[in-house]
Enzyme design. Structure first.
Site, PDB file in Angstrom:
ATOM      1  N   PRO A   9      72.610  87.839  -8.582  1.00 36.00           N
ATOM      2  CA  PRO A   9      71.646  87.330  -9.554  1.00 36.00           C
ATOM      3  C   PRO A   9      71.034  88.399 -10.458  1.00 36.00           C
ATOM      4  O   PRO A   9      70.748  89.516 -10.027  1.00 36.00           O
ATOM      5  CB  PRO A   9      70.552  86.685  -8.681  1.00 36.00           C
ATOM      6  CG  PRO A   9      70.764  87.221  -7.316  1.00 36.00           C
ATOM      7  CD  PRO A   9      72.231  87.544  -7.204  1.00 36.00           C
ATOM      8  N   ASN A  10      70.878  88.006 -11.695  1.00 32.32           N
ATOM      9  CA  ASN A  10      70.220  88.787 -12.750  1.00 32.32           C
ATOM     10  C   ASN A  10      71.062  89.947 -13.283  1.00 32.32           C
ATOM     11  O   ASN A  10      70.681  90.587 -14.263  1.00 32.32           O
ATOM     12  CB  ASN A  10      68.836  89.300 -12.286  1.00 32.32           C
ATOM     13  CG  ASN A  10      67.927  88.156 -11.898  1.00 32.32           C
ATOM     14  OD1 ASN A  10      67.729  87.238 -12.692  1.00 32.32           O
ATOM     15  ND2 ASN A  10      67.401  88.156 -10.687  1.00 32.32           N
ATOM     16  N   ARG A  17      67.757  93.693 -19.180  1.00 33.42           N
ATOM     17  CA  ARG A  17      66.844  93.609 -18.043  1.00 33.42           C
ATOM     18  C   ARG A  17      66.330  95.001 -17.639  1.00 33.42           C
ATOM     19  O   ARG A  17      67.115  95.870 -17.266  1.00 33.42           O
ATOM     20  CB  ARG A  17      67.637  93.017 -16.876  1.00 33.42           C
ATOM     21  CG  ARG A  17      66.944  93.026 -15.576  1.00 33.42           C
ATOM     22  CD  ARG A  17      67.910  92.787 -14.429  1.00 33.42           C
ATOM     23  NE  ARG A  17      67.170  92.648 -13.195  1.00 33.42           N
ATOM     24  CZ  ARG A  17      67.695  92.751 -12.002  1.00 33.42           C
ATOM     25  NH1 ARG A  17      68.984  92.959 -11.844  1.00 33.42           N
ATOM     26  NH2 ARG A  17      66.942  92.626 -10.941  1.00 33.42           N
ATOM     27  N   TYR A  22      67.713  99.842 -14.975  1.00 30.90           N
ATOM     28  CA  TYR A  22      69.126  99.450 -14.836  1.00 30.90           C
ATOM     29  C   TYR A  22      70.030  99.928 -15.972  1.00 30.90           C
ATOM     30  O   TYR A  22      71.238  99.676 -15.941  1.00 30.90           O
ATOM     31  CB  TYR A  22      69.219  97.922 -14.697  1.00 30.90           C
ATOM     32  CG  TYR A  22      68.496  97.396 -13.476  1.00 30.90           C
ATOM     33  CD1 TYR A  22      68.918  97.737 -12.196  1.00 30.90           C
ATOM     34  CD2 TYR A  22      67.379  96.568 -13.603  1.00 30.90           C
ATOM     35  CE1 TYR A  22      68.246  97.272 -11.072  1.00 30.90           C
ATOM     36  CE2 TYR A  22      66.706  96.092 -12.485  1.00 30.90           C
ATOM     37  CZ  TYR A  22      67.146  96.452 -11.224  1.00 30.90           C
ATOM     38  OH  TYR A  22      66.485  95.989 -10.112  1.00 30.90           O
ATOM     39  N   ASN A  71      77.614  93.935  -5.569  1.00 30.37           N
ATOM     40  CA  ASN A  71      76.197  94.193  -5.794  1.00 30.37           C
ATOM     41  C   ASN A  71      75.534  92.825  -5.737  1.00 30.37           C
ATOM     42  O   ASN A  71      75.593  92.054  -6.706  1.00 30.37           O
ATOM     43  CB  ASN A  71      75.961  94.858  -7.153  1.00 30.37           C
ATOM     44  CG  ASN A  71      74.493  95.168  -7.387  1.00 30.37           C
ATOM     45  OD1 ASN A  71      73.624  94.708  -6.644  1.00 30.37           O
ATOM     46  ND2 ASN A  71      74.212  95.940  -8.420  1.00 30.37           N
ATOM     47  N   ALA A  74      69.168  90.943  -5.576  1.00 31.86           N
ATOM     48  CA  ALA A  74      68.075  90.697  -4.629  1.00 31.86           C
ATOM     49  C   ALA A  74      68.550  89.990  -3.353  1.00 31.86           C
ATOM     50  O   ALA A  74      67.880  90.086  -2.312  1.00 31.86           O
ATOM     51  CB  ALA A  74      66.985  89.881  -5.311  1.00 31.86           C
ATOM     52  N   GLU A  95      79.388  98.184  -0.953  1.00 28.34           N
ATOM     53  CA  GLU A  95      78.179  97.702  -1.635  1.00 28.34           C
ATOM     54  C   GLU A  95      77.735  98.733  -2.679  1.00 28.34           C
ATOM     55  O   GLU A  95      77.777  99.936  -2.410  1.00 28.34           O
ATOM     56  CB  GLU A  95      77.068  97.529  -0.588  1.00 28.34           C
ATOM     57  CG  GLU A  95      75.720  97.134  -1.150  1.00 28.34           C
ATOM     58  CD  GLU A  95      74.623  97.148  -0.063  1.00 28.34           C
ATOM     59  OE1 GLU A  95      74.665  98.016   0.836  1.00 28.34           O
ATOM     60  OE2 GLU A  95      73.736  96.289  -0.130  1.00 28.34           O
ATOM     61  N   HIS A  97      74.511  99.524  -5.533  1.00 28.52           N
ATOM     62  CA  HIS A  97      73.246  99.229  -6.226  1.00 28.52           C
ATOM     63  C   HIS A  97      73.093 100.233  -7.351  1.00 28.52           C
ATOM     64  O   HIS A  97      73.298 101.438  -7.135  1.00 28.52           O
ATOM     65  CB  HIS A  97      72.037  99.346  -5.285  1.00 28.52           C
ATOM     66  CG  HIS A  97      72.043  98.313  -4.216  1.00 28.52           C
ATOM     67  ND1 HIS A  97      71.757  96.989  -4.454  1.00 28.52           N
ATOM     68  CD2 HIS A  97      72.345  98.412  -2.899  1.00 28.52           C
ATOM     69  CE1 HIS A  97      71.850  96.315  -3.333  1.00 28.52           C
ATOM     70  NE2 HIS A  97      72.218  97.144  -2.368  1.00 28.52           N
ATOM     71  N   ARG A 104      62.264 102.627  -4.294  1.00 32.56           N
ATOM     72  CA  ARG A 104      61.563 101.516  -4.929  1.00 32.56           C
ATOM     73  C   ARG A 104      60.682 100.802  -3.887  1.00 32.56           C
ATOM     74  O   ARG A 104      60.354 101.346  -2.853  1.00 32.56           O
ATOM     75  CB  ARG A 104      62.583 100.592  -5.591  1.00 32.56           C
ATOM     76  CG  ARG A 104      63.409 101.348  -6.649  1.00 32.56           C
ATOM     77  CD  ARG A 104      64.362 100.436  -7.375  1.00 32.56           C
ATOM     78  NE  ARG A 104      63.632  99.413  -8.125  1.00 32.56           N
ATOM     79  CZ  ARG A 104      64.213  98.316  -8.620  1.00 32.56           C
ATOM     80  NH1 ARG A 104      65.521  98.118  -8.442  1.00 32.56           N
ATOM     81  NH2 ARG A 104      63.501  97.429  -9.278  1.00 32.56           N
TER      82      ARG A 104
HETATM   83  C1  DQA Z   1      69.916  96.017  -7.452  1.00 33.34           C
HETATM   84  C2  DQA Z   1      68.668  96.337  -6.616  1.00 33.34           C
HETATM   85  C3  DQA Z   1      68.006  95.077  -6.121  1.00 33.34           C
HETATM   86  O1  DQA Z   1      66.852  95.389  -5.387  1.00 33.34           O
HETATM   87  C4  DQA Z   1      67.616  94.199  -7.286  1.00 33.34           C
HETATM   88  O2  DQA Z   1      67.078  92.988  -6.816  1.00 33.34           O
HETATM   89  C5  DQA Z   1      68.740  93.947  -8.211  1.00 33.34           C
HETATM   90  C6  DQA Z   1      69.608  95.059  -8.575  1.00 33.34           C
HETATM   91  C7  DQA Z   1      70.526  97.284  -8.074  1.00 33.34           C
HETATM   92  O3  DQA Z   1      71.677  97.207  -8.516  1.00 33.34           O
HETATM   93  O4  DQA Z   1      69.853  98.313  -8.159  1.00 33.34           O
HETATM   94  O5  DQA Z   1      68.900  92.853  -8.741  1.00 33.34           O
HETATM   95  O6  DQA Z   1      70.897  95.445  -6.603  1.00 33.34           O
END
Ligand code: DQA
Length: 141
Positions: A9-10, A17, A22, A71, A74, A95, A97, A104
C-alpha cells in the site's frame, strides 16, 4: 531468471508521497531503469493497496521458478497473513524497505515479513531493489 517485485500500500504514490522520506522518483520510472540495467532478466511488477490481493498474487506466482522482492509497506508491521503466504510458497523472497524503518517510529521497528524471507534490505532507497536482484544473481553462481 524471473524477478517478481511486489509492492504494498501507498507505494503507488512514490514521487508524490513524503518525498523527503521516500524520494522523488516514481516506481514506474525506476522499473524502467531496472529493466535496462538487467536486460536478460524478466522483471514483473505488481502493486496493490489491498492485503488480500497481495496474498492472491503471492499464491499465483509463488510456485513458479521466480524470485520475489517484496515491500509490503505498512502491512510489514501488521500482516501475519502476508508473512504466512510467504512461508506457504516455494519461491525465495527478499524484503525491501526504502526508508530505514529502525530510525523511524517504534511501530515500524518490527516486521512480520522479515521472519518469512531470506533477508531484508532497508534504508537504501530504491537501490535496495537492485541490491536484492544482485543477491539473487549471486546466489545462483
Ligand atoms: C516502507 C516503510 C513502512 O513503514 C511504510 O509504511 C511504507 C514504506 C518503506 O519502504 O520504507 O509504506 O515499507
Amino acid at each position: 531468471m524471473i524477478i517478481d517485485i511486489v509492492n504494498g500500500p501507498n507505494l503507488n504514490l512514490l514521487s508524490k508521497r513524503e518525498p523527503e522520506i521516500y524520494g522523488s522518483m516514481s516506481f514506474e520510472s525506476y522499473l524502467e531503469v531496472l529493466k535496462s540495467t538487467y536486460p536478460s532478466l524478466t522483471i514483473r511488477y505488481f502493486q496493490s493497496n489491498h492485503e488480500g490481493e497481495l496474498i492472491d498474487y503471492l499464491h499465483a506466482i509463488g510456485f513458479e521458478k521466480t524470485h520475489i522482492i517484496i515491500n509490503a509497506g505498512a502491512y510489514s508491521h501488521t500482516s501475519i497473513a502476508i508473512a504466512d503466504a510467504l512461508r506457504s510458497i516455494t519461491a525465495p523472497a527478499i524484503e525491501v524497505h526504502l526508508s530505514n524503518i529502525y530510525r523511524r517510529e517504534s511501530f515500524r521497528h518490527h516486521s512480520y515479513i522479515a521472519q518469512a524471507v531470506q533477508g531484508t534490505i532497508c534504508g537504501l532507497g530504491l537501490k535496495g531493489y537492485e541490491l536484492a536482484i544482485e543477491s539473487f544473481l549471486n546466489s545462483t553462481t
